[in-house]
Design an enzyme around this catalytic site. Structure first.
Site, short mmCIF file in Angstrom:
data_model
loop_
_atom_site.label_atom_id
_atom_site.label_comp_id
_atom_site.label_asym_id
_atom_site.label_seq_id
_atom_site.Cartn_x
_atom_site.Cartn_y
_atom_site.Cartn_z
N THR A 135 0.81 -1.23 0.00
CA THR A 135 0.00 0.00 0.00
C THR A 135 0.84 1.28 0.00
OG1 THR A 135 -0.12 -0.06 2.41
CG2 THR A 135 -1.92 -1.12 1.21
N GLY A 136 2.15 1.14 0.16
CA GLY A 136 3.02 2.31 0.22
C GLY A 136 3.34 2.87 -1.17
N LYS B 51 24.26 5.71 3.54
CA LYS B 51 23.98 4.82 2.41
C LYS B 51 24.69 5.32 1.16
CE LYS B 51 19.44 3.79 4.29
NZ LYS B 51 18.04 4.25 4.25
N HIS C 299 15.44 12.38 -8.27
CA HIS C 299 16.58 12.79 -7.45
C HIS C 299 17.69 13.31 -8.36
CE1 HIS C 299 14.60 11.14 -4.10
NE2 HIS C 299 15.36 10.12 -3.79
N CYS D 221 17.77 4.96 -3.43
CA CYS D 221 17.32 5.74 -4.58
C CYS D 221 18.28 6.86 -4.96
CB CYS D 221 15.92 6.29 -4.34
SG CYS D 221 15.71 7.18 -2.79
N SER E 205 8.98 12.23 -2.76
CA SER E 205 8.42 10.87 -2.82
C SER E 205 9.38 9.84 -2.25
CB SER E 205 8.01 10.51 -4.25
OG SER E 205 9.14 10.50 -5.09
N GLY E 206 10.66 10.19 -2.16
CA GLY E 206 11.62 9.29 -1.56
C GLY E 206 11.33 8.98 -0.11
N ARG F 223 16.74 17.61 0.81
CA ARG F 223 15.39 17.38 0.30
C ARG F 223 14.90 18.69 -0.32
NH1 ARG F 223 13.49 12.41 -0.04
NH2 ARG F 223 13.59 11.94 2.18
#
Lengths: 345, 345, 345, 345
Positions: free
Chosen positions: C12-13, C205, C242, C149, C179-180, C235
């Site tokens: 659902t994400g 990361k 991105h 991402c 949206s990330g 952000r």
């Protein structure tokens, strides 16, 4: 079968770019000429045009040399998205020179002998073309127009209600996307963290065009529909997609189900660019939204939601259309397809 | 002269933060208690609160330990910006315990014996307090409320018109800022390049509160003003500042000059947080705008522009207020100043 | 030929929705199971899921009843976009139960025996699967992962340069889309008229994954590439896409033409979801831009521009990828296609 | 004590408006002349100027008639925010005519005999004025400049580090506000849901100005500081406030505490427009943010955060300044205050 050869007036602008995008791979039309203002003339299109669409510039237009916006132009018909300041003279010159002119400009929309078309609603207004040619001494050429981009969001649901129950008065408040002002258009400094309560020239268009579109051809001219529109037009922080808050008073009683059904069942046309559903009715409480719904029917559907009884009027609803597709270039392309379908070109 | 000692219920939220900001250096009030939900209780305020305002967190509140939202609280009066779900019980408990409760929550606004105040408009509704205390068996405590933040943008110009010419019907379409939903509130994914056509619970508030605010105290209760409101509420990409598009039908004829004059001359109050002008009328064609006008009168003025005759109604205009100042915390602070001024506290 | 039956964990994400979108009409996979957290279990997907994509929810998934995120699940393979907090245990349980787990979560990416795949770059890392199964006592099941991402935007051009000239050090500054962070994710109050200089967990990361991706399989494990990454992650007010500003020091000299050629000629793969061009090089001065370039190659290409000599490093450039397509769901789908192609599933 | 009479060149633009705002009620300066391009000349300022600031246009300037941008002008000193295209000739003409010219334009910044000032950092560069007057045959007039708005965000923390530990190389990536491009400047269509990876002319300024600012006056000219800057400049969806991601290599070892202390303790100046703290260091993980921090020190402070060791360089941090206050008009006003303080005017 060979395609109609199309020229675009105002080819480097926001709507001109949409024409190029929508006509790529079109089965009936191919672009053979691109015309724009003096500073672009003589350059290949890819150099002259600050392309701003997400899809790539079609290969077929990249190297077309931009021509001046005067006839003759190497094409059978012209699409025009010229600014009003130059559209009046230029479009007349092309029509007089024998070109069908399919115009997105505002200057001829309200002229008595010029069709203001939404094909699904008033294709019988095409009969004005002959009258226009007589009036103006045009030979084979003529001008047809499509409505203002804000009108395009609310005229279709009004048409559905008008046919079914008669529309009396309607109050419209629009929340319009920045692309409606072209490029560069709205300054970022005016719209970040902001709303603009005024769009020059927009409210008069929104208050007059719908009555002509929903009017009836009486054999010589259009009897305008006799409802009144009150319009407030706002600019909001959205790239594409005009939203309209609408309240409407009806002539005859209608239940909520009747109203929804009238919108859903309003027939489309089977033209190439016609959407599967002309009016998409959403029953989710928080729709339509520009980002999520503007591309319904590839940008050619009108999406309506929040259809509810109103305290003062009979019903209220929210309508949305893609202002540079259905509200501009797509509208003109659909008009051209209608002209072909009716064998007028 | 010593100051009233103030407690804030819901102190860590968007409106709670505004209370802290507006009460810094206030001549009549000083914050002595901050109360919030369980997960904040026991922490110093600076740790518990995700401060989102441009000015710094006032030194005086940084180290106050957050208390639970139950009486007793170390203060003379409480400001409440609790969510409706908990406000009903909690505010009643504080009132019963003897505290004047100055609430920004919606749950008591429409109760017959609770004043719904805009001090400039209806301070005589304070007479309800005594009735409320009798009805509910409150001793010294009581509850007063301020309107919904969207109502705050259009009720003042309506009041000006109602007094001068009588208001009959009014159609409102709001373009509301995201801060109205608190923090985190509206997801960025819902508002970038987008408009939301729905705000849960907002339209009913916008359609009922103004009649009570503009109503008359009849000795026992409020006779509501008898006009009808139709409201459509949209969320737009703006941080602070609710804009309302308004059309209004009047009982008595009024020229455009009359209308402008009625708004401009509507009297303010000389309270500490009162703006110099209660209603600022802008005659520039593209105002009011949230980013440029929300801070008029330090966020306590209502700015009105685009006052024009309307095709269907008598007049249309655009009104703007700062939703978290005049539409929330500032409204409550002004209510408190009124209570002091009238010697009710 | 029958399709692989796919289950989605975290359906659902934001990324789960992309899986549904990308797998509609996929020739090799069909969705047969959707799993999500407790509050969704038992509901049909259309009810449980706040669908936020522009295309409609695929018919085929609307009525699938959401299952819990525990094996068994009615499918042959699972895609996982679970939050890290639950991914570790859940993905292991599925792998142990015999399912190939194609994960977009971060928790296993840096484990020695788990492939961290960009198929065009390091498909030979698939050899880790056998080692993983031995190490962990998995029978037929296993876990493969795709990168973060942000890493997805800069690892491909780095790989092109590393193969051709060797990469030594690289400095990355990212401008990442909201949206990330999933939905609701970033609050609108944090991003309107604003930039956030911090994304929890992102910089580590970005500083470690590329070395594993560009590393070499030595028969037992991956020898990491020995360059150093410095990453700052911001952000910005963008829905999808991105952007990364990159400077890179090379081991061997290279002219600007060499660098451009190395990127342009980096080979793609002929898998179903592979873009025509893996790395699109734009030579326009003001590209790539998220709104215009994120959908290149249907969101599966990396677009690179502004390739220029650098004052301190050897070259600088700007790279862009679609963070929820190539940077998440699309990456996992491509991994699955690779597994099929190499007959591992 | 009487005030210096000030003229503003380019008075109707974004920076010109800031001059008017910042000089309202200034104790040392009062505006007596406003000059702008031909299309404004002869109009009262309130008519000629599309005022875009949140505060009202100061009463004192509303009715000043806009003059042409040629000497003589009714004032003692001029502030210039002319576009580079006209600044070179015009500023020279004013200097030659005897006016001190305090310029925000870029054209003279890198000239050998023109001070490029950040008063807190290099007020001793004022000694160039005498040399300039000799070189150019200016009598009493001269030109001083302030840096590019992006440079203003990172030069102060670099200066703090350079004095304490010596700066070698620095990598800068900026996220710049739209107001930096003036009005109308950046089109809304270019920045909604988008990032622009290019600002014409910006990177060369960012790569050269800091070395001059941090250079030393050797009795005849400035010995530039000998570090190298690599700059990538992006435009983001922010109204005001330039953010810079910075990595820096130092000549001498420094602990994190040393670095933080060097920034915090960098001394300010006691001039009228000086902020209380020149460099504000924030230790919150997600600061500085443009919307929350640009007004620190009334827009005259530089805010630095995220100071952390770097994998490749010695330290990284994020710096922010208000680009139209400290980065433009405020910088020039501070320069003027310095000139008064040092009795040069």
């Amino acid at each position: 079968m060979s395609k109609y050869r199309v020229g675009i007036l105002g080819a480097t602008g926001t709507v001109g770019q949409r024409f190029c995008q929508l006509l790529e791979d079109h089965p009936q039309f191919e672009i053979t000429a691109l015309a724009a203002s003096d500073r672009s003339v003589g350059k290949p299109y890819f150099e002259a045009c600050p392309w701003k669409l997400k899809t790539k510039m079609p290969e077929g237009v990249r190297n077309i040399e931009v021509a001046p916006i005067t006839p003759p132009l190497d094409c059978d018909i012209v699409f025009s998205s010229l600014p009003s300041s130059v559209a009046r003279e230029t479009e007349e010159a092309f029509a007089r020179d024998g070109y069908p002119v399919i115009s997105n400009s505002s200057c001829y929309r309200m002229e008595e002998d010029v069709p203001l078309l939404i094909p699904e609603i008033n294709h019988e207004h095409l009969a004005l073309i002959e009258i226009q040619q007589q009036n103006r001494g045009f030979d084979r050429g003529f001008i047809v127009t499509n409505p203002n981009c804000a009108v395009m969001s609310f005229a279709p649901p009004l048409a559905a209600l008008d046919r079914a129950f008669g529309v009396r008065d309607t109050v419209i408040t629009t929340l319009q996307a920045v692309s409606g002002a072209g490029y560069p258009g709205v300054s970022s400094m005016d719209i970040i963290d902001n709303v603009l309560p005024y769009i020059a020239g927009e409210e008069p268009k929104a208050e007059t065009e719908a009555q002509k579109i929903l009017g009836e051809f009486n054999g010589r001219s259009i009897d305008k529909a006799d409802f009144t529109v009150s319009a407030h037009c706002f600019r909001v922080n959205v790239v594409d997609g005009h939203t309209a808050s609408v309240r409407v008073k009806l002539d005859r009683p209608a239940t909520l189900e009747d109203v929804i059904e009238a919108m859903k069942s309003f027939p489309g046309l089977g033209l190439y660019s016609s959407p599967e559903e002309f009016i998409v009715v959403s029953e989710e409480p928080s729709r339509p939204q520009p980002r999520l719904d503007r591309n319904n029917g590839d940008g050619m559907s009108i999406t309506v939601g929040r259809i509810l009884p109103d305290n003062i009027f009979d019903y209220g609803f929210v309508a949305l259309s893609h202002n540079t597709v259905r509200g501009a270039a797509g509208a003109a392309v659909l008009n051209a397809e209608l002209l072909v379908d009716r064998k007028i070109i």
